[in-house]
Design a protein around this motif. Structure first.
Motif, PDB file in Angstrom:
ATOM      1  N   THR A 159      30.778  36.764  24.287  1.00 46.03           N
ATOM      2  CA  THR A 159      30.906  36.231  25.645  1.00 46.03           C
ATOM      3  C   THR A 159      32.378  36.236  26.032  1.00 46.03           C
ATOM      4  N   TRP A 160      32.674  36.851  27.161  1.00 45.06           N
ATOM      5  CA  TRP A 160      34.033  36.892  27.680  1.00 45.06           C
ATOM      6  C   TRP A 160      34.163  35.896  28.824  1.00 45.06           C
ATOM      7  N   ARG A 161      35.292  35.222  28.848  1.00 42.88           N
ATOM      8  CA  ARG A 161      35.568  34.244  29.915  1.00 42.88           C
ATOM      9  C   ARG A 161      36.729  34.742  30.774  1.00 42.88           C
ATOM     10  N   GLN A 162      36.547  34.607  32.085  1.00 45.49           N
ATOM     11  CA  GLN A 162      37.564  35.052  33.033  1.00 45.49           C
ATOM     12  C   GLN A 162      38.144  33.844  33.777  1.00 45.49           C
ATOM     13  N   ARG A 163      39.422  33.910  34.053  1.00 43.33           N
ATOM     14  CA  ARG A 163      40.044  32.861  34.870  1.00 43.33           C
ATOM     15  C   ARG A 163      41.299  33.421  35.540  1.00 43.33           C
ATOM     16  N   LEU A 164      41.559  32.895  36.732  1.00 40.49           N
ATOM     17  CA  LEU A 164      42.759  33.272  37.466  1.00 40.49           C
ATOM     18  C   LEU A 164      43.974  32.571  36.863  1.00 40.49           C
ATOM     19  N   LEU A 165      45.101  33.278  36.847  1.00 37.46           N
ATOM     20  CA  LEU A 165      46.364  32.723  36.378  1.00 37.46           C
ATOM     21  C   LEU A 165      47.361  32.724  37.531  1.00 37.46           C
ATOM     22  N   ASP A 166      48.460  32.001  37.339  1.00 33.21           N
ATOM     23  CA  ASP A 166      49.523  32.041  38.336  1.00 33.21           C
ATOM     24  C   ASP A 166      50.032  33.480  38.431  1.00 33.21           C
ATOM     25  N   PRO A 167      49.906  34.118  39.593  1.00 40.05           N
ATOM     26  CA  PRO A 167      50.225  35.552  39.663  1.00 40.05           C
ATOM     27  C   PRO A 167      51.712  35.857  39.681  1.00 40.05           C
ATOM     28  N   GLY A 168      52.546  34.872  39.995  1.00 34.27           N
ATOM     29  CA  GLY A 168      53.957  35.169  40.177  1.00 34.27           C
ATOM     30  C   GLY A 168      54.164  35.891  41.495  1.00 34.27           C
ATOM     31  N   VAL A 169      55.379  36.363  41.725  1.00 29.62           N
ATOM     32  CA  VAL A 169      55.717  37.045  42.976  1.00 29.62           C
ATOM     33  C   VAL A 169      55.861  38.528  42.699  1.00 29.62           C
ATOM     34  N   TYR A 170      54.854  39.292  43.109  1.00 29.61           N
ATOM     35  CA  TYR A 170      54.845  40.742  42.914  1.00 29.61           C
ATOM     36  C   TYR A 170      54.330  41.380  44.192  1.00 29.61           C
ATOM     37  N   GLY A 171      55.187  42.204  44.835  1.00 35.94           N
ATOM     38  CA  GLY A 171      54.792  42.825  46.083  1.00 35.94           C
ATOM     39  C   GLY A 171      54.630  41.794  47.181  1.00 35.94           C
ATOM     40  N   ASP A 172      53.767  42.130  48.148  1.00 34.64           N
ATOM     41  CA  ASP A 172      53.511  41.219  49.257  1.00 34.64           C
ATOM     42  C   ASP A 172      52.556  40.094  48.861  1.00 34.64           C
ATOM     43  N   GLU A 173      51.633  40.381  47.962  1.00 31.93           N
ATOM     44  CA  GLU A 173      50.724  39.375  47.408  1.00 31.93           C
ATOM     45  C   GLU A 173      50.104  39.968  46.147  1.00 31.93           C
ATOM     46  N   SER A 174      49.619  39.094  45.268  1.00 26.98           N
ATOM     47  CA  SER A 174      49.090  39.603  43.998  1.00 26.98           C
ATOM     48  C   SER A 174      48.031  38.683  43.428  1.00 26.98           C
ATOM     49  N   VAL A 175      47.289  39.225  42.473  1.00 32.07           N
ATOM     50  CA  VAL A 175      46.270  38.492  41.717  1.00 32.07           C
ATOM     51  C   VAL A 175      46.495  38.799  40.242  1.00 32.07           C
ATOM     52  N   LEU A 176      46.402  37.761  39.409  1.00 33.97           N
ATOM     53  CA  LEU A 176      46.494  37.944  37.958  1.00 33.97           C
ATOM     54  C   LEU A 176      45.365  37.146  37.322  1.00 33.97           C
ATOM     55  N   PHE A 177      44.597  37.803  36.442  1.00 34.70           N
ATOM     56  CA  PHE A 177      43.552  37.073  35.729  1.00 34.70           C
ATOM     57  C   PHE A 177      43.456  37.593  34.307  1.00 34.70           C
ATOM     58  N   GLU A 178      42.849  36.783  33.462  1.00 36.91           N
ATOM     59  CA  GLU A 178      42.677  37.164  32.059  1.00 36.91           C
ATOM     60  C   GLU A 178      41.204  37.214  31.698  1.00 36.91           C
ATOM     61  N   LEU A 179      40.895  38.021  30.709  1.00 40.34           N
ATOM     62  CA  LEU A 179      39.586  38.054  30.063  1.00 40.34           C
ATOM     63  C   LEU A 179      39.833  37.662  28.610  1.00 40.34           C
ATOM     64  N   ARG A 180      39.078  36.701  28.116  1.00 41.50           N
ATOM     65  CA  ARG A 180      39.328  36.153  26.777  1.00 41.50           C
ATOM     66  C   ARG A 180      38.017  36.036  25.998  1.00 41.50           C
ATOM     67  N   SER A 181      38.069  36.440  24.735  1.00 39.63           N
ATOM     68  CA  SER A 181      36.892  36.331  23.867  1.00 39.63           C
ATOM     69  C   SER A 181      37.339  36.236  22.419  1.00 39.63           C
ATOM     70  N   PRO A 182      36.600  35.515  21.550  1.00 42.13           N
ATOM     71  CA  PRO A 182      36.957  35.503  20.116  1.00 42.13           C
ATOM     72  C   PRO A 182      36.847  36.906  19.540  1.00 42.13           C
ATOM     73  N   TYR A 183      37.707  37.197  18.578  1.00 37.77           N
ATOM     74  CA  TYR A 183      37.640  38.498  17.922  1.00 37.77           C
ATOM     75  C   TYR A 183      36.289  38.649  17.207  1.00 37.77           C
ATOM     76  N   PRO A 184      35.807  39.859  17.105  1.00 36.84           N
ATOM     77  CA  PRO A 184      34.591  40.076  16.300  1.00 36.84           C
ATOM     78  C   PRO A 184      34.873  39.710  14.835  1.00 36.84           C
ATOM     79  N   PRO A 185      33.840  39.405  14.075  1.00 38.84           N
ATOM     80  CA  PRO A 185      34.036  39.080  12.653  1.00 38.84           C
ATOM     81  C   PRO A 185      34.792  40.190  11.932  1.00 38.84           C
ATOM     82  N   GLY A 186      35.790  39.793  11.170  1.00 41.98           N
ATOM     83  CA  GLY A 186      36.579  40.753  10.412  1.00 41.98           C
ATOM     84  C   GLY A 186      37.724  41.370  11.183  1.00 41.98           C
ATOM     85  N   MET A 187      37.872  41.018  12.456  1.00 42.90           N
ATOM     86  CA  MET A 187      38.949  41.550  13.286  1.00 42.90           C
ATOM     87  C   MET A 187      39.860  40.401  13.716  1.00 42.90           C
TER      88      MET A 187
END
Length: 312
Positions: free
Chosen positions: A230-258
């Protein structure tokens, strides 16, 4: 009695006889007229005095704030009650805006290019994307591994659909692998980007940024194709890039053995708009590596600079 005294009395009698004595009613009328003249003069003096007191009193009240001062010369006369005034033409909105000076703009740190307001169209929107619009990795990060093979420019977000796709003028994308500066030559890359550039119809690029932001919010978690995690998505503070921006992450536990026990595989996606152009940097990793925010920020700045140099 001497002769001289007798002659003197005779002269006085003759003079008295020649003088006509005024009648009593004439004398009274003369006296009444003189009294009226004196009364009129007194009334005039009182009026002048009261007028001076009134003017002095008004000035005193005005200085006190108790009564308004008379309008200055050239001021418009008061408008009678019930009459609608006719508006006086004023400066146009464009001239008023011009007189107030330039509006502060938001640009990438270190950039001197003014930002384009959201939804505004450029004077000469581009219709094709040259090679120089793509950023070049810093020399210390280059691996020489690049590809122009086709593929998606964004990760799936719960099967989100973007209406702005109907306003795309042109799109180009490439994949590029990068390494850390300290990695020896021939080592495994630290990660890779899916780097895309899209031209939208004038004034429509901000729709793509808005829709992407909404898609992330609407998909807090999901399962990726061919991945049981299961991957979880969330918006992060995008900072100042261009005229406007979006920054988000996708996060999931590593598979077993990785990866390390309890560690997470992290992917970062930044999209930013400059005028009618939207650039996406999707950090896709390399064999289960995790994205580093500092590296993505540095390459995002290089990407903004490349777009701004292209658009001029």
């Amino acid at each position: 009695m001497s002769a001289e005294i007798s002659d003197l009395y005779r002269s006085l009698t003759v003079s008295a006889d020649e003088v006509t004595v005024a009648r009593p009613e004439v004398v009274r009328r003369h006296a009444d007229r003189q009294a009226r003249v004196r009364m009129a003069g007194s009334a005039l003096a009182v009026a002048v005095l009261l007028g001076g007191v009134a003017v002095g009193g008004r000035l005193a009240f005005s200085a006190d704030g108790s009564a308004p001062l008379p309008p200055p010369a050239g001021a418009p006369a008061p408008i009678p009650s019930g009459v609608t005034p006719t508006p006086t033409p004023g400066p146009s909105a464009s001239s008023a805006a011009g007189s107030s000076g330039p509006t502060p703009s938001r640009t990438t740190p270190g950039s001197t290019r003014p930002a384009t307001p959201t939804g505004a169209a450029t004077a000469h929107p581009p219709t094709s994307i040259p090679d120089r619009a793509f950023f070049v990795l810093a020399a210390a990060n280059r691996t020489g591994l690049e590809s122009t093979a086709g593929g998606p420019i964004l990760p799936p977000l719960c099967d989100a659909r973007y209406a702005s796709e109907s306003t795309v003028v042109q799109r180009r994308a490439r994949s590029i692998a990068y390494k850390t500066p300290e990695a020896p030559a021939g080592s495994v890359p630290a990660g890779s980007y899916r780097h895309s550039i899209t031209i939208y119809r004038p004034g429509r690029a901000d729709d793509a940024i808005r829709e992407l932001r909404q898609a992330v919010r609407a998909c807090p978690e999901q399962k990726m194709p061919d991945d049981s995690r299961t991957w979880r998505q969330r918006l992060l503070d995008p900072g100042v890039y261009g005229d406007e921006s979006v920054l988000f992450e996708l996060r999931s536990p590593y598979p077993p053995g990785m990866g390390d026990p309890g560690a997470y595989e992290v992917r970062l996606v930044r999209a930013f708009r400059v005028d009618d152009v939207v650039t996406v940097l999707w950090e896709q990793g390399w064999e289960y590596t995790a994205a580093e925010r500092a590296q993505v920020d540095a390459d995002s700045r290089r990407a903004v600079a490349a777009i701004e140099n292209w658009l001029g």
